[in-house]
Write a protein that holds these residues in place. Structure first.
Motif, PDB file in Angstrom:
ATOM      1  N   ASP A 120      19.346 -39.036 -26.530  1.00 49.49           N
ATOM      2  CA  ASP A 120      18.974 -37.654 -26.808  1.00 49.49           C
ATOM      3  C   ASP A 120      17.622 -37.371 -26.154  1.00 49.49           C
ATOM      4  O   ASP A 120      16.902 -38.296 -25.741  1.00 49.49           O
ATOM      5  CB  ASP A 120      18.905 -37.425 -28.318  1.00 49.49           C
ATOM      6  N   PRO A 121      17.245 -36.090 -26.035  1.00 56.29           N
ATOM      7  CA  PRO A 121      15.991 -35.758 -25.335  1.00 56.29           C
ATOM      8  C   PRO A 121      14.768 -36.464 -25.896  1.00 56.29           C
ATOM      9  O   PRO A 121      13.916 -36.929 -25.132  1.00 56.29           O
ATOM     10  CB  PRO A 121      15.901 -34.237 -25.499  1.00 56.29           C
ATOM     11  N   PRO A 127      19.782 -27.008 -15.587  1.00 49.99           N
ATOM     12  CA  PRO A 127      19.745 -27.008 -17.064  1.00 49.99           C
ATOM     13  C   PRO A 127      18.976 -28.206 -17.628  1.00 49.99           C
ATOM     14  O   PRO A 127      18.241 -28.070 -18.605  1.00 49.99           O
ATOM     15  CB  PRO A 127      21.230 -27.053 -17.447  1.00 49.99           C
ATOM     16  N   HIS A 128      19.128 -29.361 -17.006  1.00 50.47           N
ATOM     17  CA  HIS A 128      18.417 -30.555 -17.450  1.00 50.47           C
ATOM     18  C   HIS A 128      16.932 -30.455 -17.115  1.00 50.47           C
ATOM     19  O   HIS A 128      16.080 -30.894 -17.898  1.00 50.47           O
ATOM     20  CB  HIS A 128      19.018 -31.798 -16.803  1.00 50.47           C
ATOM     21  N   ARG A 188      15.213 -27.742 -16.950  1.00 53.54           N
ATOM     22  CA  ARG A 188      14.611 -26.807 -17.912  1.00 53.54           C
ATOM     23  C   ARG A 188      14.313 -27.518 -19.230  1.00 53.54           C
ATOM     24  O   ARG A 188      13.236 -27.339 -19.824  1.00 53.54           O
ATOM     25  CB  ARG A 188      15.553 -25.625 -18.145  1.00 53.54           C
ATOM     26  N   LEU A 189      15.266 -28.302 -19.684  1.00 60.02           N
ATOM     27  CA  LEU A 189      15.079 -29.042 -20.930  1.00 60.02           C
ATOM     28  C   LEU A 189      13.899 -30.005 -20.815  1.00 60.02           C
ATOM     29  O   LEU A 189      13.055 -30.105 -21.721  1.00 60.02           O
ATOM     30  CB  LEU A 189      16.368 -29.796 -21.267  1.00 60.02           C
ATOM     31  N   ASP A 225      10.486 -28.268 -20.982  1.00 60.27           N
ATOM     32  CA  ASP A 225      10.067 -27.974 -22.354  1.00 60.27           C
ATOM     33  C   ASP A 225       9.515 -29.209 -23.051  1.00 60.27           C
ATOM     34  O   ASP A 225       8.582 -29.120 -23.866  1.00 60.27           O
ATOM     35  CB  ASP A 225      11.249 -27.422 -23.161  1.00 60.27           C
ATOM     36  N   ALA A 226      10.085 -30.378 -22.739  1.00 59.12           N
ATOM     37  CA  ALA A 226       9.722 -31.595 -23.451  1.00 59.12           C
ATOM     38  C   ALA A 226       8.522 -32.332 -22.841  1.00 59.12           C
ATOM     39  O   ALA A 226       7.794 -33.023 -23.563  1.00 59.12           O
ATOM     40  CB  ALA A 226      10.930 -32.542 -23.482  1.00 59.12           C
TER      41      ALA A 226
END
Length: 290
Positions: A241-242, A275-276, A278-279, A282-283
């Motif tokens: 998971d992220p 999409p990855h 962007r995720l 954020d992280a």
């Protein structure tokens, strides 16, 4: 050399038309990514590729990871790097590496040292850029890392574990730049994650110089057979998971990396990893960089 703590490493642009690449790299810049790393592997020339990305953006740093020394004579590398440094001050990094298939009778260390000798002795009527060309080397063994420390702007590594990063930092010392690529996969099922990771690593387990590198990292014949042991796969591809992926990426920083170039795998050729990215933005990216 400050590229921020995290950047993006991608093969994606090898499979995409110029307009799609332009849109993607502009979004990377808007997301706050400070640097994007591109290989030279599937046919796109390192410098025309870098030039397209630089011309499509205003702030993003573009890093050759790597420009192969066998792809062009040193004089053409020198001229191309000067032009990019002049046209885009401070935004291009000339990552150099041996690359390609082993050449019988040719020692990578001697070949790289000779190439650097030629670059350093070059004379040209081309205008000098206001900011100098930055030149890290791909390095794994102690001698190549020492060359990167003494003759270049630090080192970059590809597909290494955190133990190697710690050893590389010891060799480079506290002041020399160290960038580390690392593959990630957002998949929490162990069987599915390791299957994708093994597919990604398959080619690297078939080339002698990569196998030699993995042996130096401490992996045994059992680790390197059958697509790679779970230990090998889990060390070289951070999956989950992220939160898990981000925690493991920070482990490379803790081990001594100045910069980690994150490569998202498990994306089909021609499909965007945006999409990855962007995720991950954020992280991983602080609000002040976005």
């Amino acid at each position: 050399m400050d590229l921020g703590t995290f950047g993006i490493y991608t093969f994606d642009f090898e499979h995409q038309p110029a307009a799609q690449i332009r849109d993607a790299v502009r979004e990377l810049e808007e997301l706050g990514w400070p640097a994007v790393w591109i290989p030279e592997l599937l046919g796109r020339d390192a410098f025309t590729h870098a030039g397209h990305l630089l011309a499509s953006t205003r702030r993003l740093t573009v890093v050759n990871g790597i420009a192969r020394i066998w792809s062009r004579e040193a004089r053409w590398t020198y001229g191309a790097a000067l032009l990019l440094a002049d046209a885009h001050p401070g935004r291009h990094v000339l990552g150099l590496g041996f690359g390609g298939q082993p050449r019988p009778g040719v020692k990578p260390l001697a070949a790289m040292a000779a190439y650097l000798d030629e670059l350093d002795s070059m004379d040209t009527p081309n205008p000098r850029p206001a900011r100098p060309v930055r030149r890290p080397l791909a390095g794994y063994g102690p001698k190549m890392l020492e060359l990167a420390r003494d003759r270049a702007d630090g080192a970059q590594t590809y597909h290494v574990n955190t133990d190697h990063t710690a050893r590389a930092r010891e060799i480079l010392g506290p002041d020399s730049f160290l960038a580390v690529e690392h593959a990630v996969l957002f998949e929490s099922d162990p069987d599915r994650a390791r299957a994708v990771a093994r597919e990604h690593l398959h080619g690297y387990l078939r080339t002698p110089y990569n196998i030699a590198k993995f042996r130096r990292l401490g992996y045994t014949d059992d680790d390197l057979s059958g697509g790679g042991s779970d230990r090998f796969v889990d060390d070289l591809v951070f999956w989950g998971d992220p939160d898990t992926v981000v925690r493991k990426l920070h482990g490379q920083v803790a081990a001594g990396a100045d910069h980690v170039a994150v490569q998202v795998i498990g994306v089909a050729p021609g499909v965007s990893a945006l999409p990855h990215w962007r995720l991950l933005a954020d992280a991983l990216l602080s609000p002040t960089t976005r």
